[in-house]
Design a protein around this motif. Structure first.
Motif, PDB file in Angstrom:
ATOM      1  N   GLN A  98      -4.906  -0.345  -6.947  1.00  0.00           N
ATOM      2  CA  GLN A  98      -4.831   0.550  -5.795  1.00  0.00           C
ATOM      3  C   GLN A  98      -4.593  -0.214  -4.504  1.00  0.00           C
ATOM      4  OE1 GLN A  98      -7.237   0.634  -8.167  1.00  0.00           O
ATOM      5  NE2 GLN A  98      -7.222   2.691  -9.028  1.00  0.00           N
ATOM      6  N   THR A  99      -5.223  -1.369  -4.376  1.00  0.00           N
ATOM      7  CA  THR A  99      -5.027  -2.192  -3.182  1.00  0.00           C
ATOM      8  C   THR A  99      -3.598  -2.702  -3.117  1.00  0.00           C
ATOM      9  OG1 THR A  99      -7.352  -2.818  -3.091  1.00  0.00           O
ATOM     10  CG2 THR A  99      -5.783  -4.271  -1.963  1.00  0.00           C
ATOM     11  N   TRP A 100      -3.086  -3.206  -4.261  1.00  0.00           N
ATOM     12  CA  TRP A 100      -1.707  -3.692  -4.272  1.00  0.00           C
ATOM     13  C   TRP A 100      -0.757  -2.557  -3.896  1.00  0.00           C
ATOM     14  CZ3 TRP A 100       0.442  -8.408  -4.387  1.00  0.00           C
ATOM     15  CH2 TRP A 100       1.834  -8.449  -4.456  1.00  0.00           C
ATOM     16  N   SER A 101      -0.988  -1.368  -4.432  1.00  0.00           N
ATOM     17  CA  SER A 101      -0.150  -0.207  -4.124  1.00  0.00           C
ATOM     18  C   SER A 101      -0.175   0.095  -2.630  1.00  0.00           C
ATOM     19  CB  SER A 101      -0.634   1.007  -4.923  1.00  0.00           C
ATOM     20  OG  SER A 101       0.073   2.167  -4.554  1.00  0.00           O
ATOM     21  N   ALA A 102      -1.363   0.041  -2.040  1.00  0.00           N
ATOM     22  CA  ALA A 102      -1.498   0.301  -0.599  1.00  0.00           C
ATOM     23  C   ALA A 102      -0.722  -0.736   0.212  1.00  0.00           C
ATOM     24  CB  ALA A 102      -2.972   0.306  -0.198  1.00  0.00           C
ATOM     25  N   TRP A 103      -0.692  -1.969  -0.248  1.00  0.00           N
ATOM     26  CA  TRP A 103       0.088  -3.008   0.429  1.00  0.00           C
ATOM     27  C   TRP A 103       1.570  -2.688   0.354  1.00  0.00           C
ATOM     28  CZ3 TRP A 103      -2.436  -8.041  -1.948  1.00  0.00           C
ATOM     29  CH2 TRP A 103      -3.740  -8.169  -1.456  1.00  0.00           C
ATOM     30  N   ARG A 154       6.882  -6.431 -13.149  1.00  0.00           N
ATOM     31  CA  ARG A 154       5.438  -6.528 -13.372  1.00  0.00           C
ATOM     32  C   ARG A 154       4.743  -5.288 -12.811  1.00  0.00           C
ATOM     33  NH1 ARG A 154       5.029 -12.500 -10.831  1.00  0.00           N
ATOM     34  NH2 ARG A 154       6.471 -11.461  -9.413  1.00  0.00           N
ATOM     35  N   SER A 155       3.628  -4.940 -13.401  1.00  0.00           N
ATOM     36  CA  SER A 155       2.881  -3.766 -12.933  1.00  0.00           C
ATOM     37  C   SER A 155       2.094  -4.107 -11.667  1.00  0.00           C
ATOM     38  CB  SER A 155       1.911  -3.285 -14.014  1.00  0.00           C
ATOM     39  OG  SER A 155       0.856  -4.226 -14.188  1.00  0.00           O
ATOM     40  N   GLN A 156       1.714  -3.069 -10.938  1.00  0.00           N
ATOM     41  CA  GLN A 156       0.867  -3.273  -9.765  1.00  0.00           C
ATOM     42  C   GLN A 156      -0.482  -3.837 -10.199  1.00  0.00           C
ATOM     43  OE1 GLN A 156       0.870   0.657  -8.013  1.00  0.00           O
ATOM     44  NE2 GLN A 156       2.593   0.152  -6.684  1.00  0.00           N
ATOM     45  N   GLU A 157      -0.946  -3.446 -11.359  1.00  0.00           N
ATOM     46  CA  GLU A 157      -2.206  -3.974 -11.875  1.00  0.00           C
ATOM     47  C   GLU A 157      -2.106  -5.483 -12.114  1.00  0.00           C
ATOM     48  OE1 GLU A 157      -5.446  -3.262 -15.467  1.00  0.00           O
ATOM     49  OE2 GLU A 157      -3.602  -2.092 -15.463  1.00  0.00           O
ATOM     50  N   THR A 158      -0.991  -5.917 -12.705  1.00  0.00           N
ATOM     51  CA  THR A 158      -0.772  -7.345 -12.940  1.00  0.00           C
ATOM     52  C   THR A 158      -0.761  -8.111 -11.622  1.00  0.00           C
ATOM     53  OG1 THR A 158       0.464  -6.940 -14.972  1.00  0.00           O
ATOM     54  CG2 THR A 158       0.873  -9.042 -13.861  1.00  0.00           C
ATOM     55  N   MET A 159      -0.058  -7.574 -10.632  1.00  0.00           N
ATOM     56  CA  MET A 159       0.003  -8.246  -9.331  1.00  0.00           C
ATOM     57  C   MET A 159      -1.367  -8.262  -8.660  1.00  0.00           C
ATOM     58  SD  MET A 159       3.003  -9.313  -9.337  1.00  0.00           S
ATOM     59  CE  MET A 159       3.224  -9.951  -7.683  1.00  0.00           C
ATOM     60  N   GLY A 160      -2.083  -7.163  -8.772  1.00  0.00           N
ATOM     61  CA  GLY A 160      -3.428  -7.117  -8.213  1.00  0.00           C
ATOM     62  C   GLY A 160      -4.320  -8.199  -8.801  1.00  0.00           C
ATOM     63  N   LYS A 161      -4.270  -8.343 -10.113  1.00  0.00           N
ATOM     64  CA  LYS A 161      -5.083  -9.370 -10.772  1.00  0.00           C
ATOM     65  C   LYS A 161      -4.671 -10.765 -10.321  1.00  0.00           C
ATOM     66  CE  LYS A 161      -6.303  -6.768 -14.904  1.00  0.00           C
ATOM     67  NZ  LYS A 161      -6.104  -6.592 -16.343  1.00  0.00           N
ATOM     68  N   LEU A 162      -3.372 -10.980 -10.157  1.00  0.00           N
ATOM     69  CA  LEU A 162      -2.860 -12.277  -9.719  1.00  0.00           C
ATOM     70  C   LEU A 162      -3.401 -12.662  -8.345  1.00  0.00           C
ATOM     71  CD1 LEU A 162      -0.882 -14.608 -10.401  1.00  0.00           C
ATOM     72  CD2 LEU A 162       0.911 -13.246  -9.337  1.00  0.00           C
ATOM     73  N   PHE A 163      -3.597 -11.644  -7.486  1.00  0.00           N
ATOM     74  CA  PHE A 163      -4.056 -11.906  -6.116  1.00  0.00           C
ATOM     75  C   PHE A 163      -5.490 -11.447  -5.861  1.00  0.00           C
ATOM     76  CE2 PHE A 163       0.530 -12.158  -5.896  1.00  0.00           C
ATOM     77  CZ  PHE A 163       0.693 -13.330  -5.169  1.00  0.00           C
ATOM     78  N   GLY A 164      -6.211 -11.121  -6.931  1.00  0.00           N
ATOM     79  CA  GLY A 164      -7.640 -10.826  -6.815  1.00  0.00           C
ATOM     80  C   GLY A 164      -7.986  -9.492  -6.192  1.00  0.00           C
ATOM     81  N   VAL A 165      -7.104  -8.501  -6.370  1.00  0.00           N
ATOM     82  CA  VAL A 165      -7.376  -7.165  -5.832  1.00  0.00           C
ATOM     83  C   VAL A 165      -7.101  -6.115  -6.915  1.00  0.00           C
ATOM     84  CG1 VAL A 165      -6.839  -7.844  -3.451  1.00  0.00           C
ATOM     85  CG2 VAL A 165      -5.033  -6.881  -4.903  1.00  0.00           C
ATOM     86  N   SER A 166      -7.452  -4.882  -6.632  1.00  0.00           N
ATOM     87  CA  SER A 166      -7.213  -3.795  -7.576  1.00  0.00           C
ATOM     88  C   SER A 166      -5.760  -3.327  -7.525  1.00  0.00           C
ATOM     89  CB  SER A 166      -8.122  -2.605  -7.248  1.00  0.00           C
ATOM     90  OG  SER A 166      -7.721  -2.031  -6.007  1.00  0.00           O
ATOM     91  N   LEU A 178       8.355  -6.830  -0.870  1.00  0.00           N
ATOM     92  CA  LEU A 178       7.132  -6.988  -1.657  1.00  0.00           C
ATOM     93  C   LEU A 178       7.301  -6.309  -3.018  1.00  0.00           C
ATOM     94  CD1 LEU A 178       4.246  -8.145  -1.588  1.00  0.00           C
ATOM     95  CD2 LEU A 178       3.496  -5.927  -0.691  1.00  0.00           C
ATOM     96  N   ILE A 179       7.904  -5.140  -3.011  1.00  0.00           N
ATOM     97  CA  ILE A 179       8.164  -4.416  -4.258  1.00  0.00           C
ATOM     98  C   ILE A 179       9.157  -5.205  -5.116  1.00  0.00           C
ATOM     99  CG2 ILE A 179       9.160  -2.308  -5.241  1.00  0.00           C
ATOM    100  CD1 ILE A 179       8.027  -0.882  -2.664  1.00  0.00           C
ATOM    101  N   ALA A 180      10.179  -5.752  -4.485  1.00  0.00           N
ATOM    102  CA  ALA A 180      11.172  -6.552  -5.220  1.00  0.00           C
ATOM    103  C   ALA A 180      10.518  -7.797  -5.821  1.00  0.00           C
ATOM    104  CB  ALA A 180      12.323  -6.938  -4.299  1.00  0.00           C
ATOM    105  N   TYR A 181       9.595  -8.414  -5.099  1.00  0.00           N
ATOM    106  CA  TYR A 181       8.885  -9.584  -5.626  1.00  0.00           C
ATOM    107  C   TYR A 181       8.096  -9.206  -6.876  1.00  0.00           C
ATOM    108  CZ  TYR A 181       5.179 -13.064  -6.116  1.00  0.00           C
ATOM    109  OH  TYR A 181       4.287 -13.983  -6.613  1.00  0.00           O
ATOM    110  N   ARG A 182       7.483  -8.033  -6.879  1.00  0.00           N
ATOM    111  CA  ARG A 182       6.734  -7.579  -8.063  1.00  0.00           C
ATOM    112  C   ARG A 182       7.660  -7.448  -9.255  1.00  0.00           C
ATOM    113  NH1 ARG A 182       5.657  -2.297  -9.893  1.00  0.00           N
ATOM    114  NH2 ARG A 182       6.067  -1.414  -7.842  1.00  0.00           N
ATOM    115  N   GLY A 183       8.887  -6.970  -9.015  1.00  0.00           N
ATOM    116  CA  GLY A 183       9.869  -6.844 -10.095  1.00  0.00           C
ATOM    117  C   GLY A 183       9.401  -5.900 -11.181  1.00  0.00           C
TER     118      GLY A 183
END
Length: 63
Positions: A26-31, A12-24, A5-10
């Motif tokens: 902090q939520t992406w980080s917890a995942w 990109r920031s956790q914030e960017t990924m969160g926005k892409l999937f509709g979460v904060s 999952l971290i490798a998929y983010r590459g």
């Protein structure tokens, strides 16, 4: 730690990924660290977009 999952983010920031999937951020980080797990529908979306299996992305849940 969900390495695929971290490798998929590459780079990109956790914030960017969160926005892409509709979460904060902090939520992406917890995942990523395994403190939380996305809903099944979101896991499927991540798997489809990353072209990886859900089992690869979330091995702690499926293995």
């Amino acid at each position: 730690m969900r390495k695929a999952l971290i490798a998929y983010r590459g780079v990109r920031s956790q914030e960017t990924m969160g926005k892409l999937f509709g979460v904060s951020q902090q939520t992406w980080s917890a995942w990523e660290v395994g403190r939380a797990t996305p809903p099944a529908k979101t896991m499927q979306k991540i798997a489809k977009m990353s072209k990886q299996s859900i089992e690869t992305l979330f091995p702690d849940i499926f293995n």
